[in-house]
Design a protein around this motif. Structure first.
Motif, mmCIF file in Angstrom:
data_model
loop_
_atom_site.group_PDB
_atom_site.id
_atom_site.type_symbol
_atom_site.label_atom_id
_atom_site.label_comp_id
_atom_site.label_asym_id
_atom_site.label_seq_id
_atom_site.Cartn_x
_atom_site.Cartn_y
_atom_site.Cartn_z
ATOM 1 N N GLU A 15 -5.460 12.307 29.339
ATOM 2 C CA GLU A 15 -6.729 12.078 30.022
ATOM 3 C C GLU A 15 -7.105 13.274 30.900
ATOM 4 O O GLU A 15 -8.265 13.537 31.147
ATOM 5 N N HIS A 16 -6.121 14.045 31.364
ATOM 6 C CA HIS A 16 -6.397 15.239 32.167
ATOM 7 C C HIS A 16 -6.956 16.360 31.301
ATOM 8 O O HIS A 16 -7.773 17.146 31.747
ATOM 9 N N ASP A 17 -6.538 16.436 30.031
ATOM 10 C CA ASP A 17 -7.011 17.480 29.137
ATOM 11 C C ASP A 17 -8.457 17.269 28.720
ATOM 12 O O ASP A 17 -9.157 18.219 28.394
ATOM 13 N N LYS A 18 -8.926 16.024 28.726
ATOM 14 C CA LYS A 18 -10.292 15.732 28.314
ATOM 15 C C LYS A 18 -11.290 15.993 29.427
ATOM 16 O O LYS A 18 -12.469 16.182 29.167
ATOM 17 N N ASN A 19 -10.855 15.950 30.667
ATOM 18 C CA ASN A 19 -11.758 16.124 31.798
ATOM 19 C C ASN A 19 -12.155 17.583 31.947
ATOM 20 O O ASN A 19 -11.335 18.481 31.800
ATOM 21 N N PRO A 20 -13.418 17.823 32.271
ATOM 22 C CA PRO A 20 -13.844 19.208 32.496
ATOM 23 C C PRO A 20 -13.267 19.755 33.797
ATOM 24 O O PRO A 20 -12.911 19.011 34.702
ATOM 25 N N GLN A 21 -13.205 21.067 33.877
ATOM 26 C CA GLN A 21 -12.695 21.719 35.078
ATOM 27 C C GLN A 21 -13.835 21.970 36.048
ATOM 28 O O GLN A 21 -14.990 21.991 35.670
ATOM 29 N N CYS A 26 -18.841 27.257 42.758
ATOM 30 C CA CYS A 26 -19.867 26.256 43.056
ATOM 31 C C CYS A 26 -19.363 24.819 42.958
ATOM 32 O O CYS A 26 -20.103 23.893 43.263
ATOM 33 N N SER A 27 -18.149 24.604 42.512
ATOM 34 C CA SER A 27 -17.513 23.287 42.366
ATOM 35 C C SER A 27 -18.202 22.393 41.351
ATOM 36 O O SER A 27 -17.963 21.191 41.335
ATOM 37 N N GLU A 28 -19.071 22.936 40.509
ATOM 38 C CA GLU A 28 -19.676 22.161 39.427
ATOM 39 C C GLU A 28 -18.677 22.068 38.284
ATOM 40 O O GLU A 28 -17.901 22.982 38.051
ATOM 41 N N SER A 29 -18.715 20.976 37.553
ATOM 42 C CA SER A 29 -17.787 20.820 36.432
ATOM 43 C C SER A 29 -18.346 21.525 35.206
ATOM 44 O O SER A 29 -19.556 21.573 34.997
#
Length: 69
Positions: A15-21, A26-29
């Motif tokens: 589930e961590h690999d699917k989430n965007p960084q 700017c802290s935007e994903s």
């Protein structure tokens, strides 16, 4: 006495690999698969940094060429 080595084993978290960084500036994903960056900076912030560096280089060359300082 038994040792518990499970805490030192590497666990995969799919589930961590699917989430965007998140961008470091700017802290935007952003999706690292679509926008790879080894610095963790999104594409828009990368362009902004390049524009600022270009302006600094132009003004530095103007100062060096005409001897304003």
């Amino acid at each position: 006495m038994t040792h518990h080595h499970e805490a030192f084993e590497h666990h995969d978290h799919p589930e961590h690999d699917k989430n965007p960084q998140a961008c470091r500036i700017c802290s935007e994903s952003y999706d690292p698969a679509k926008n790879p960056s080894f610095l963790g900076i999104c594409q828009t912030c990368g362009y902004k940094i390049l524009i600022v560096l270009l302006i600094i280089m132009i003004s530095t060359s103007y100062i060096a060429w005409f001897g304003v300082l």
